[in-house]
Design a protein around this motif. Structure first.
Motif, PDB file in Angstrom:
ATOM      1  N   ALA A   1       0.847  -1.194   0.000  1.00 24.63           N
ATOM      2  CA  ALA A   1       0.000   0.000   0.000  1.00 24.63           C
ATOM      3  C   ALA A   1       0.885   1.247   0.000  1.00 24.63           C
ATOM      4  CB  ALA A   1      -0.921  -0.001   1.218  1.00 24.63           C
ATOM      5  N   HIS A   2       2.102   1.106   0.542  1.00 25.56           N
ATOM      6  CA  HIS A   2       3.037   2.236   0.565  1.00 25.56           C
ATOM      7  C   HIS A   2       3.895   2.286  -0.689  1.00 25.56           C
ATOM      8  CE1 HIS A   2       2.343   3.745   4.595  1.00 25.56           C
ATOM      9  NE2 HIS A   2       2.172   2.497   4.975  1.00 25.56           N
TER      10      HIS A   2
ATOM     11  N   PRO B   1       3.524   0.281  -4.044  1.00 19.87           N
ATOM     12  CA  PRO B   1       2.895  -0.753  -4.870  1.00 19.87           C
ATOM     13  C   PRO B   1       3.798  -1.324  -5.948  1.00 19.87           C
ATOM     14  CG  PRO B   1       1.776   1.381  -5.128  1.00 19.87           C
ATOM     15  CD  PRO B   1       2.801   1.548  -4.073  1.00 19.87           C
TER      16      PRO B   1
ATOM     17  N   LYS C   1      -2.149  -6.177  -3.668  1.00 21.07           N
ATOM     18  CA  LYS C   1      -1.615  -4.843  -3.366  1.00 21.07           C
ATOM     19  C   LYS C   1      -2.694  -3.772  -3.310  1.00 21.07           C
ATOM     20  CE  LYS C   1       0.167  -4.128  -8.009  1.00 21.07           C
ATOM     21  NZ  LYS C   1       1.409  -3.981  -8.717  1.00 21.07           N
ATOM     22  N   ASN C   2      -3.902  -4.139  -3.730  1.00 22.59           N
ATOM     23  CA  ASN C   2      -4.980  -3.151  -3.667  1.00 22.59           C
ATOM     24  C   ASN C   2      -5.875  -3.337  -2.442  1.00 22.59           C
ATOM     25  OD1 ASN C   2      -4.246  -1.924  -6.138  1.00 22.59           O
ATOM     26  ND2 ASN C   2      -5.136  -3.678  -7.201  1.00 22.59           N
TER      27      ASN C   2
ATOM     28  N   GLU D   1      -5.987   0.857   1.312  1.00 20.20           N
ATOM     29  CA  GLU D   1      -5.941   2.138   0.617  1.00 20.20           C
ATOM     30  C   GLU D   1      -4.497   2.569   0.403  1.00 20.20           C
ATOM     31  OE1 GLU D   1      -7.550   6.635   1.304  1.00 20.20           O
ATOM     32  OE2 GLU D   1      -8.428   5.017   2.512  1.00 20.20           O
ATOM     33  N   LYS D   2      -4.194   3.051  -0.780  1.00 27.74           N
ATOM     34  CA  LYS D   2      -2.813   3.403  -1.103  1.00 27.74           C
ATOM     35  C   LYS D   2      -2.372   4.643  -0.343  1.00 27.74           C
ATOM     36  CE  LYS D   2      -1.762   0.601  -4.651  1.00 27.74           C
ATOM     37  NZ  LYS D   2      -3.072   0.180  -5.076  1.00 27.74           N
ATOM     38  N   GLU D   3      -1.170   4.563   0.135  1.00 28.82           N
ATOM     39  CA  GLU D   3      -0.613   5.705   0.873  1.00 28.82           C
ATOM     40  C   GLU D   3       0.824   5.808   0.426  1.00 28.82           C
ATOM     41  OE1 GLU D   3       0.061   6.545   5.382  1.00 28.82           O
ATOM     42  OE2 GLU D   3      -1.802   5.463   5.062  1.00 28.82           O
ATOM     43  N   PRO D   4       1.040   6.312  -0.776  1.00 25.93           N
ATOM     44  CA  PRO D   4       2.360   6.170  -1.378  1.00 25.93           C
ATOM     45  C   PRO D   4       3.431   7.000  -0.683  1.00 25.93           C
ATOM     46  CG  PRO D   4       0.812   7.235  -2.881  1.00 25.93           C
ATOM     47  CD  PRO D   4       0.126   7.108  -1.577  1.00 25.93           C
TER      48      PRO D   4
END
Ligand code: SF4
Ligand code: FES
Ligand code: FES
Lengths: 206, 149
Positions: free
Chosen positions: A96-97, A99, A117-118, A121-124
């Protein structure tokens, strides 16, 4: 050095005193996934991907294989349902950090453990906080040009411009260690904003 | 910045890596904040890597890497103070000083910070202005106290 017999996944394995479970397993050709472990550095125990179940005197416990020392009659299980589930979630959280992380076999592990990986929630933030860059610079190069700053969710790596502007040009040995390209990104940014010796924080002269 | 005092603290602990946090706290106390060049001096004098000094300086809330105002206002937002109306006091202080927690006003007069339970909940809402505790505060009372400064 005295020899210790332990059991890993049902196999009897001879290990030397002072070895970690990970080292004993590797010696016997049993693979345990790792991210923050590098042979040449002190064990760190940051990623917990190497988690395994150990049983001592009838009690089971989850431990990080890269830190846990072997002891007499230790029973280790590296692929229980619980262990697999934990590894899957760890990978999902890290993805999530970052991907697209390519390094350290992140994608291969993700496939092996069925990590999606989804899922979160993505938190790049791109950095997975493995600390490889920071530790390599400190332990091997002894330059201490990179450090962790802040804590908790805002913890991040930072190049120290005063040192990096002198040392990093001829080295960059940490770049390929990073599972993402975040480290290089931070270096380029630091170079642009703070080299050669322009301090990053306000000074008392201002 | 009181350079002599800082130098004295540093000299007393020359080469003592173990005294790092103590030295940083003493300088913080003396100078109210830790300028970058002081961090570098600490690293050189105590012979610890600058990376460690930075890591510690950014980890603990005690240390400030930006200048502080002459008056430090700490408002407790612990549970008990919160229930007793800390938010209203905080709102009032923000309105009067024009700064949010963690900030310092442009004249370097006030710095505002919210803090966790100070251990005297029965006195809440608790406000500390430059080390002096004000208990059972009402927004107007704090407003008066601030205006007198
Ligand atoms: S920048 Fe890369 S190598 Fe450094 S801690 Fe983050 S993920 Fe690891
Ligand atoms: S490899 Fe053991 S915790 Fe990262
Ligand atoms: S909550 Fe404010 S002093 Fe305890």
């Amino acid at each position: 050095m005295s020899e210790i017999i332990i059991q890993i996944d049902g196999r009897e394995i001879a290990a030397d005193e002072g070895m970690t479970v990970l080292q004993a397993a590797q010696k016997a050709g049993i693979s345990i996934p790792t991210l923050c472990y590098l042979e040449t550095l002190e064990p760190y125990g940051a990623c917990r991907l190497c988690s395994v179940e150990v049983e001592v005197r009838g009690r089971t416990n989850l431990v990080a294989a890269c830190l846990y020392p072997v002891e007499k009659d230790l029973i280790v299980r590296t692929r229980t349902e619980k262990v697999d589930r934990i590894r899957k979630v760890i990978l999902e959280l890290l993805l999530a950090h970052a991907p697209e992380a390519r390094g350290l076999q992140m994608q291969e592990y993700a496939e092996e453990y069925g990590a999606d990986k989804n899922r979160y929630e993505k938190e790049p933030s791109f950095c997975i906080q493995c600390g490889l860059c920071v530790r390599y610079c400190a332990e091997i190069k002894k330059k201490n040009a990179i450090c962790f700053v802040n804590k908790g969710p805002t913890r991040e790596i930072q190049f120290i411009p005063e040192i990096a502007s002198k040392e990093c040009w001829n080295c960059t040995e940490c770049f390929p260690l990073c599972p993402t390209e975040y480290l290089q990104g931070v270096f380029v940014l630091t170079k642009a904003l703070a080299f050669p010796a322009n301090p990053m924080g306000p000074t008392s002269a201002e | 910045m009181n350079n002599d005092k800082i130098e004295q603290i540093l000299n007393e602990h020359q080469g003592q890596a173990g005294a790092l946090i103590k030295v940083m706290m003493e300088i913080q106390e003396e100078n109210k904040w830790l300028p970058r060049e002081v961090l570098v001096q600490i690293s050189e004098k105590l012979e610890v890597p600058l990376s460690r000094v930075l890591r510690i300086a950014t980890f603990y809330k005690t240390f400030s890497l930006t200048p502080k105002g002459s008056y430090q206002i700490n408002i407790c937002t612990g549970t008990a103070c919160q229930v007793r109306g800390a938010q209203q006091v905080l709102d009032k202080v923000q309105e009067l000083t024009g700064i949010k927690p963690g900030e310092t006003d442009p004249d370097s007069k006030f710095s505002l910070e919210t803090v966790n339970c100070q251990g005297c909940c029965s006195l809440g809402p608790l406000v500390e202005i430059d080390g002096k505790a004000h208990g059972k505060t009402a927004p107007d009372e704090i407003a008066d106290a601030l205006k007198k400064i």
